[in-house]
Design an enzyme around this catalytic site. Structure first.
Site, short mmCIF file in Angstrom:
data_model
loop_
_atom_site.label_atom_id
_atom_site.label_comp_id
_atom_site.label_asym_id
_atom_site.label_seq_id
_atom_site.Cartn_x
_atom_site.Cartn_y
_atom_site.Cartn_z
N ASP A 10 0.88 -1.05 0.13
CA ASP A 10 -0.06 -0.04 0.00
C ASP A 10 0.87 1.16 -0.17
O ASP A 10 2.17 1.19 0.35
CB ASP A 10 -0.94 0.21 1.20
CG ASP A 10 -1.61 1.21 1.55
OD1 ASP A 10 -2.24 1.72 0.45
OD2 ASP A 10 -1.69 1.84 2.68
N ASP A 12 -0.16 5.00 0.93
CA ASP A 12 -0.19 6.03 1.77
C ASP A 12 -0.23 5.36 3.32
O ASP A 12 -1.00 4.53 3.77
CB ASP A 12 -1.57 6.83 1.77
CG ASP A 12 -1.64 7.66 0.71
OD1 ASP A 12 -0.65 8.43 0.42
OD2 ASP A 12 -2.55 7.75 -0.25
N GLY A 47 -7.03 4.55 3.71
CA GLY A 47 -7.52 3.52 2.76
C GLY A 47 -8.58 3.65 2.00
O GLY A 47 -8.68 2.73 1.18
N ILE A 48 -9.44 4.59 2.25
CA ILE A 48 -10.88 4.71 1.54
C ILE A 48 -10.70 5.66 0.34
O ILE A 48 -9.91 6.51 0.64
CB ILE A 48 -12.03 4.56 2.43
CG1 ILE A 48 -12.01 6.03 3.39
CG2 ILE A 48 -12.01 3.36 3.32
CD1 ILE A 48 -13.43 6.37 3.95
N ARG A 50 -11.49 8.86 -2.36
CA ARG A 50 -11.71 10.40 -2.01
C ARG A 50 -13.04 10.38 -2.05
O ARG A 50 -13.83 11.08 -0.99
CB ARG A 50 -11.14 11.09 -3.15
CG ARG A 50 -10.91 12.50 -2.96
CD ARG A 50 -10.61 13.25 -4.26
NE ARG A 50 -9.35 12.52 -4.84
CZ ARG A 50 -9.00 12.76 -5.98
NH1 ARG A 50 -9.46 13.64 -6.82
NH2 ARG A 50 -7.70 12.18 -6.11
N SER A 115 -5.52 5.48 -3.77
CA SER A 115 -5.27 6.78 -4.22
C SER A 115 -4.91 7.08 -5.66
O SER A 115 -4.22 6.20 -6.43
CB SER A 115 -4.08 7.48 -3.50
OG SER A 115 -3.79 8.70 -3.90
N ARG A 116 -5.68 8.13 -6.25
CA ARG A 116 -5.65 8.55 -7.67
C ARG A 116 -4.46 9.25 -7.84
O ARG A 116 -3.99 9.74 -8.86
CB ARG A 116 -6.73 9.52 -8.08
CG ARG A 116 -8.08 8.26 -8.19
CD ARG A 116 -9.32 9.30 -8.58
NE ARG A 116 -10.21 8.22 -8.68
CZ ARG A 116 -10.92 7.88 -9.98
NH1 ARG A 116 -10.16 8.25 -11.01
NH2 ARG A 116 -11.75 7.20 -9.89
N ASN A 117 -3.76 9.60 -6.70
CA ASN A 117 -2.63 10.55 -6.74
C ASN A 117 -1.18 9.45 -6.30
O ASN A 117 0.04 10.25 -6.01
CB ASN A 117 -2.38 11.40 -5.68
CG ASN A 117 -3.45 12.69 -6.22
OD1 ASN A 117 -3.33 13.00 -6.83
ND2 ASN A 117 -4.32 12.76 -4.95
N ASP A 169 -1.67 -0.68 6.19
CA ASP A 169 -1.87 0.11 7.43
C ASP A 169 -3.25 0.20 7.67
O ASP A 169 -3.72 0.84 8.83
CB ASP A 169 -1.11 1.52 7.58
CG ASP A 169 -1.81 2.63 6.48
OD1 ASP A 169 -1.99 2.17 5.43
OD2 ASP A 169 -1.99 3.60 6.92
C1 BG6 Z 1 -5.68 6.24 0.29
C2 BG6 Z 1 -5.50 6.98 1.66
O1 BG6 Z 1 -4.30 5.71 0.03
O2 BG6 Z 1 -6.04 7.09 -0.73
C3 BG6 Z 1 -6.81 7.78 1.84
O3 BG6 Z 1 -5.21 6.13 2.59
C4 BG6 Z 1 -7.07 8.56 0.69
O4 BG6 Z 1 -6.87 8.68 3.10
C5 BG6 Z 1 -7.32 7.88 -0.43
O5 BG6 Z 1 -8.62 8.90 0.82
C6 BG6 Z 1 -7.65 8.39 -1.84
O6 BG6 Z 1 -6.53 9.42 -2.15
P1 BG6 Z 1 -6.84 10.22 -3.42
O7 BG6 Z 1 -5.28 10.90 -3.60
O8 BG6 Z 1 -7.40 9.59 -4.53
O9 BG6 Z 1 -7.53 11.35 -3.21
MG MG Z 2 -2.58 3.17 3.58
#
Ligand code: BG6
Ligand code: MG
Length: 219
Positions: A10, A12, A47-48, A50, A115-117, A169
């Site tokens: 994972d 983040d 983990g959830i 956006r 995450s999309r980032n 995590d």
């Molecule tokens: C997860 C984070 O990895 O990515 C979450 O633990 C976050 O907190 C999720 O909401 C979505 O992230 P993003 O970058 O797509 O907004």
């Molecule tokens: Mg995580």
């Protein structure tokens, strides 16, 4: 010979700690919109996705779709501002060593993030080229606790879940990995990742040997 052939990390909270950036970004939006949002609330967002994070932040309040899109867009813009301060030093302790060790042992490694980032974060950490495959919130439709992103990455690695260890995590992440039959290492507190096969406080000092030995004993 061991059955473990790959690791999926994972992002983040495992490779780097972005939760403060997520917190500050949601907090800015919440302040602007007169919504209450605490650090405790933020912990529930690990983990959830956006969108699901925003739904939790709204605590049952309903909004038109264009307002939802606007809120998510603004939160993400604030998050990107914070990301500009990230450097390779923001890798969590033990991460680079474990990646080096895994590659030296001919394991395949991937990232499985909600995450999309994920890509911009991994670019900041200068880790993109180290992974065989990167799966993120853009790779699949259903986010954790659905197992889709981990299965997508495992497919790319061409390794069966039972031969992969997932490092997570978040409760949703451990649930996602377990449903699909992956081996799991939970990072952090038993209250959150207590369902994992093995718990560690961080990746510091974690070696391929230790991981393989643990899952060999489990078999
Ligand atoms: C997860 C984070 O990895 O990515 C979450 O633990 C976050 O907190 C999720 O909401 C979505 O992230 P993003 O970058 O797509 O907004
Ligand atoms: Mg995580």
């Amino acid at each position: 010979m061991t059955a473990i052939q790959g690791f999926i990390f994972d992002l983040d909270g495992v490779l780097t700690e972005t939760s403060e950036f997520h917190y500050l970004s949601w907090r800015q939006l919440a302040d602007e919109e007169g919504l209450s949002f605490t650090r405790e609330d933020n912990e529930q967002l690990r983990g959830i996705s956006r969108r699901e994070s925003l739904m939790k932040l709204l605590k049952g309040k309903t909004l038109p779709e264009d307002t939802i899109q606007d809120y998510m867009y603004r939160k993400n813009a604030y998050y990107h501002q914070h990301l500009q301060t990230m450097t390779p030093d923001d890798c969590l302790p033990g991460v680079r060593e474990l990646i080096d060790d895994a590659l030296a042992n001919n394991l395949k490694i991937g990232v499985g993030s909600a995450s999309r980032n994920a890509l911009p974060v991994l670019e900041k950490l200068e880790l993109v080229d180290r992974f065989n495959i990167i799966g993120d919130g853009n790779s699949v439709k259903n986010s954790k606790p659905a197992p889709d992103v981990f299965l997508w990455v495992a497919g790319g690695l061409r390794i069966a879940p039972k031969n992969i260890v997932v490092f997570e995590d978040a409760e949703a992440g451990i649930e996602a990995a377990k449903i699909a039959g992956f081996n799991t290492i939970g990072i952090g507190s038993p209250d959150i990742v207590g369902e994992a096969d093995k718990l560690v406080p961080s990746l510091q000092g974690i070696t391929v040997d230790k991981v393989l030995q643990f899952f060999a004993q489990q078999a």
